[in-house]
Scaffold this active site. Structure first.
Site, PDB file in Angstrom:
ATOM      1  CB  SER A   1     -37.856 -11.330 -19.471  1.00 51.06           C
ATOM      2  OG  SER A   1     -38.674 -11.456 -20.327  1.00 51.06           O
TER       3      SER A   1
ATOM      4  NE  ARG B   1     -46.813 -15.897 -27.122  1.00 49.51           N
ATOM      5  CZ  ARG B   1     -46.520 -14.931 -26.163  1.00 49.51           C
ATOM      6  NH1 ARG B   1     -45.044 -15.043 -25.734  1.00 49.51           N
ATOM      7  NH2 ARG B   1     -47.166 -14.052 -25.194  1.00 49.51           N
TER       8      ARG B   1
ATOM      9  CG  ASP C   1     -47.807 -17.269 -18.882  1.00 53.28           C
ATOM     10  OD1 ASP C   1     -46.902 -17.816 -19.457  1.00 53.28           O
ATOM     11  OD2 ASP C   1     -47.705 -16.308 -18.817  1.00 53.28           O
TER      12      ASP C   1
HETATM   13  N1  NMX Z   1     -57.269 -10.161 -14.133  1.00 48.46           N
HETATM   14  C1  NMX Z   1     -57.890  -9.274 -13.293  1.00 48.46           C
HETATM   15  N2  NMX Z   1     -57.745  -7.960 -13.882  1.00 48.46           N
HETATM   16  C2  NMX Z   1     -56.764  -7.712 -14.898  1.00 48.46           C
HETATM   17  C3  NMX Z   1     -56.504  -8.774 -15.747  1.00 48.46           C
HETATM   18  C4  NMX Z   1     -56.698 -10.135 -15.189  1.00 48.46           C
HETATM   19  N3  NMX Z   1     -56.066 -11.109 -15.985  1.00 48.46           N
HETATM   20  N4  NMX Z   1     -55.748  -8.117 -16.650  1.00 48.46           N
HETATM   21  C5  NMX Z   1     -55.724  -6.892 -16.825  1.00 48.46           C
HETATM   22  N5  NMX Z   1     -56.495  -6.619 -15.607  1.00 48.46           N
HETATM   23  C6  NMX Z   1     -56.661  -5.400 -14.728  1.00 48.46           C
HETATM   24  C7  NMX Z   1     -55.272  -4.740 -14.397  1.00 48.46           C
HETATM   25  O1  NMX Z   1     -54.924  -5.266 -13.259  1.00 48.46           O
HETATM   26  C8  NMX Z   1     -55.770  -3.436 -14.368  1.00 48.46           C
HETATM   27  O2  NMX Z   1     -56.195  -3.251 -13.021  1.00 48.46           O
HETATM   28  P1  NMX Z   1     -56.203  -1.896 -12.306  1.00 48.46           P
HETATM   29  O3  NMX Z   1     -56.619  -0.543 -12.979  1.00 48.46           O
HETATM   30  O4  NMX Z   1     -56.896  -1.706 -11.198  1.00 48.46           O
HETATM   31  O5  NMX Z   1     -54.538  -1.635 -12.127  1.00 48.46           O
HETATM   32  C9  NMX Z   1     -56.669  -3.187 -15.333  1.00 48.46           C
HETATM   33  O6  NMX Z   1     -57.167  -4.382 -15.470  1.00 48.46           O
HETATM   34  C10 NMX Z   1     -56.004  -2.829 -16.732  1.00 48.46           C
HETATM   35  O7  NMX Z   1     -55.010  -3.230 -17.143  1.00 48.46           O
HETATM   36  P2  NMX Z   1     -54.356  -3.710 -18.802  1.00 48.46           P
HETATM   37  O8  NMX Z   1     -54.104  -2.227 -19.224  1.00 48.46           O
HETATM   38  O9  NMX Z   1     -55.668  -4.508 -19.401  1.00 48.46           O
HETATM   39  O10 NMX Z   1     -53.348  -4.600 -18.398  1.00 48.46           O
HETATM   40  P3  NMX Z   1     -51.696  -4.257 -18.198  1.00 48.46           P
HETATM   41  O11 NMX Z   1     -51.209  -3.970 -19.595  1.00 48.46           O
HETATM   42  O12 NMX Z   1     -51.434  -3.276 -17.146  1.00 48.46           O
HETATM   43  O13 NMX Z   1     -51.199  -5.618 -17.766  1.00 48.46           O
HETATM   44  C11 NMX Z   1     -51.076  -8.315 -17.598  1.00 48.46           C
HETATM   45  C12 NMX Z   1     -51.158  -6.714 -18.461  1.00 48.46           C
HETATM   46  C13 NMX Z   1     -50.751  -9.226 -18.462  1.00 48.46           C
HETATM   47  C14 NMX Z   1     -49.861  -7.771 -16.638  1.00 48.46           C
HETATM   48  C15 NMX Z   1     -52.396  -8.386 -17.061  1.00 48.46           C
HETATM   49  O14 NMX Z   1     -53.393  -8.485 -17.948  1.00 48.46           O
HETATM   50  C16 NMX Z   1     -52.380  -9.204 -15.866  1.00 48.46           C
HETATM   51  O15 NMX Z   1     -52.195  -9.000 -14.889  1.00 48.46           O
HETATM   52  N6  NMX Z   1     -52.845 -10.773 -16.347  1.00 48.46           N
HETATM   53  C17 NMX Z   1     -52.696 -11.912 -15.456  1.00 48.46           C
HETATM   54  C18 NMX Z   1     -51.296 -12.088 -14.998  1.00 48.46           C
HETATM   55  C19 NMX Z   1     -50.802 -12.822 -16.434  1.00 48.46           C
HETATM   56  O16 NMX Z   1     -51.498 -13.806 -17.047  1.00 48.46           O
HETATM   57  N7  NMX Z   1     -49.552 -12.279 -16.800  1.00 48.46           N
HETATM   58  C20 NMX Z   1     -48.828 -12.967 -17.996  1.00 48.46           C
HETATM   59  C21 NMX Z   1     -48.861 -12.105 -19.211  1.00 48.46           C
HETATM   60  C22 NMX Z   1     -48.012 -12.918 -20.504  1.00 48.46           C
HETATM   61  N8  NMX Z   1     -46.711 -13.223 -20.028  1.00 48.46           N
HETATM   62  O17 NMX Z   1     -46.066 -14.375 -20.047  1.00 48.46           O
HETATM   63  O18 NMX Z   1     -45.702 -12.231 -19.522  1.00 48.46           O
HETATM   64  C1  MLT Z   2     -44.027 -12.480 -23.152  1.00 47.67           C
HETATM   65  O1  MLT Z   2     -44.169 -13.360 -23.841  1.00 47.67           O
HETATM   66  O2  MLT Z   2     -43.084 -11.814 -22.926  1.00 47.67           O
HETATM   67  C2  MLT Z   2     -45.462 -11.995 -22.502  1.00 47.67           C
HETATM   68  O3  MLT Z   2     -46.510 -12.247 -23.449  1.00 47.67           O
HETATM   69  C3  MLT Z   2     -45.546 -10.364 -21.986  1.00 47.67           C
HETATM   70  C4  MLT Z   2     -45.153  -9.318 -22.876  1.00 47.67           C
HETATM   71  O4  MLT Z   2     -45.186  -9.523 -24.261  1.00 47.67           O
HETATM   72  O5  MLT Z   2     -45.252  -8.118 -22.308  1.00 47.67           O
END
Ligand code: NMX
Ligand code: MLT
Length: 436
Positions: free
Chosen positions: A241, A326, A372
């Site tokens: 964002s 957080r 979250d």
């Molecule tokens: N559940 C299942 N798989 C996961 C999760 C999770 N919570 N977190 C990471 N992975 C997987 C990810 O999909 C990726 O798989 P692939 O290689 O098949 O593409 C692998 O682990 C490596 O990912 P990372 O490097 O650990 O994480 P990345 O930096 O790509 O993504 C998020 C970070 C936050 C997008 C990821 O952890 C996620 O999808 N979490 C669940 C959604 C979530 O809670 N998002 C909110 C984040 C905070 N916010 O408010 O923005």
């Molecule tokens: C945020 O608060 O923006 C999330 O934790 C995601 C991020 O830091 O990339």
């Protein structure tokens, strides 16, 4: 305006510092990037600068150098309140100094004066189809305020570059002032089809949201709102964002264009919408196994989610490699006020099991809960049952940090952002050339 006066000397100092760094070191090599970075969403590259906040992989968010625990302690609060005034946080984000109670109240007063919603925005929200996602309504409402932008008006009238930040700060104050009013309007129109309650001149910015959704009686919800908006305010500028808003603003699009764009990014399930998804996922567990599942049942549910190729919402992070502070701040709030709530206890059970399973699966780099994981559970307990609304609440808080960063970037003449894109042939050629 007084906030402009407080910022001006700080901006002059920062400009001089940047000029010195640039003129002395512009050719200095800081690091290198590798082929993997081209494919991994630029992860781990130190390419953006924000003195407003920083995300430490182990310790989490630092706002002007202060951890979230410290921020919650040092910010002034109104008499009788446990949680701080958002006005104080805005002062800290923007000015960089710890505010006095009077500073915080002055920001709150400034917001109060600007908190009314123009009629055309409410009319537009009413005209939108009933099944419109509240984040679409939120982004559109912010965009609809653009016609009032002071920056755009002055830009067309000989505004000089060194002064761009001034009307941007005025726009920022107006936008922040109106975001709880917009959120409450969406809530009242979408879920209750009722008359809007105009903002009160008596409540602080966070509590005013409670007031406008007809929860003036609910002191616990007011405290939760104060906590919620403060901890959602900022998280460096690399998150989707913030980065969207910076990219759009770099074309000299105003605050309203920029923050509307930010909300479109926040609406994604990997970003802010994870709070909605997390609550839906918890409710699905409750529907399957009841409020008190056995550990094996929970494990099976988590594995099933993973095996279906889905993510566990509320877990993992692109930067953090530890529990998100957080999350902890919210967890402590729930533990203190409603530790016996069924859904809170369920979220707590998931927190005891999910990190182990994610570690066992071995994909996520960070198996720990993020902001979250628990935010929706607290909202749900306090009567906010419409969980597709939760990302709007995230957005209300996030506008504080977005606008503070954008004002600073404009004050420092942040340039048009425009990386070069290359073809795959060119990439392969570069790989061959570096091998020589
Ligand atoms: N559940 C299942 N798989 C996961 C999760 C999770 N919570 N977190 C990471 N992975 C997987 C990810 O999909 C990726 O798989 P692939 O290689 O098949 O593409 C692998 O682990 C490596 O990912 P990372 O490097 O650990 O994480 P990345 O930096 O790509 O993504 C998020 C970070 C936050 C997008 C990821 O952890 C996620 O999808 N979490 C669940 C959604 C979530 O809670 N998002 C909110 C984040 C905070 N916010 O408010 O923005
Ligand atoms: C945020 O608060 O923006 C999330 O934790 C995601 C991020 O830091 O990339």
């Amino acid at each position: 305006m007084w906030l402009h006066d407080r910022l001006e000397p700080k901006i002059n100092e920062a400009r001089a510092r940047n000029e010195r760094i640039y003129s002395e070191y512009k050719d200095r090599i800081l690091g290198k990037y590798q082929v993997k970075h081209v494919f991994n969403g630029l992860r781990d590259l130190d390419l953006l600068i924000s003195d407003v906040s920083f995300v430490d992989p182990q310790e989490g968010l630092k706002i002007r150098g202060h951890s979230i625990t410290e921020v919650l302690k040092i910010l002034p609060r109104a008499k009788g309140n446990e949680m701080p005034l958002a006005g104080g946080l805005y002062y800290l984000l923007l000015v960089g100094d710890i505010p006095t109670l009077q500073d915080a109240l002055d920001v709150e007063e400034e917001w109060c004066r600007r908190s009314d919603l123009p009629y055309h925005v409410a009319d537009m929200l009413r005209a939108m189809p009933k099944d419109t996602h509240p984040m679409t309504m939120f982004s559109q409402a912010i965009l609809a305020l653009q016609s009032r932008s002071e920056f755009s008006r002055h830009y067309n009238n000989d505004l000089q570059k060194e002064n761009y930040w001034r009307p941007m700060l005025t726009d920022s104050l107006s936008l922040v002032a109106k975001t709880p009013t917009i959120a409450a309007a969406i809530y009242n129109i979408k879920y209750h089809n009722r008359e809007l309650i105009p903002p009160s001149q008596k409540h602080d910015w966070s509590a005013n949201f409670s007031y406008m959704i007809d929860k003036d009686w609910d002191e616990q919800y007011k405290e939760l709102s104060r906590l919620f908006f403060v901890i959602h305010a900022d998280q460096g500028t690399g998150n989707v964002s913030a980065h969207s808003s910076i990219l759009v603003n770099s074309a000299l699009s105003d605050i309203f264009f920029s923050c509307s764009a930010a909300m479109n990014g926040l609406a994604g399930p990997l970003h802010g919408r994870a709070n909605q998804d997390c609550l839906a996922w918890l409710l699905a567990i409750r529907d399957t196994y009841g409020v008190n599942p056995r550990e094996e049942e929970l494990e099976a549910y988590i594995w099933d989610t993973l095996n279906r190729g889905k993510v566990i919402p509320g877990y993992g992070h692109p930067v953090l490699r530890n529990i998100d502070p957080r999350f902890t701040a919210q967890y402590e709030f729930g533990k203190k006020y409603f530790a016996d709530d069924d859904l809170f206890k369920l979220a707590e059970m998931v927190y005891k099991v999910a990190p182990r399973i994610l570690t066992e699966q071995g994909k996520a780099k960070n198996p720990w809960p993020n902001i979250d994981e628990i935010s929706g559970t607290l909202q749900f307990h306090c009567g906010m049952k419409e969980y597709d609304f939760y990302t709007v609440l995230f957005g209300v808080g996030r506008v504080l940090g977005l606008t503070a960063n954008l004002v600073w970037l404009r004050a420092l003449s942040s340039p048009l952002e425009r990386p070069q894109s290359i073809t795959t042939d060119m990439l392969e050629q570069m790989i061959h050339e570096t091998a020589k």
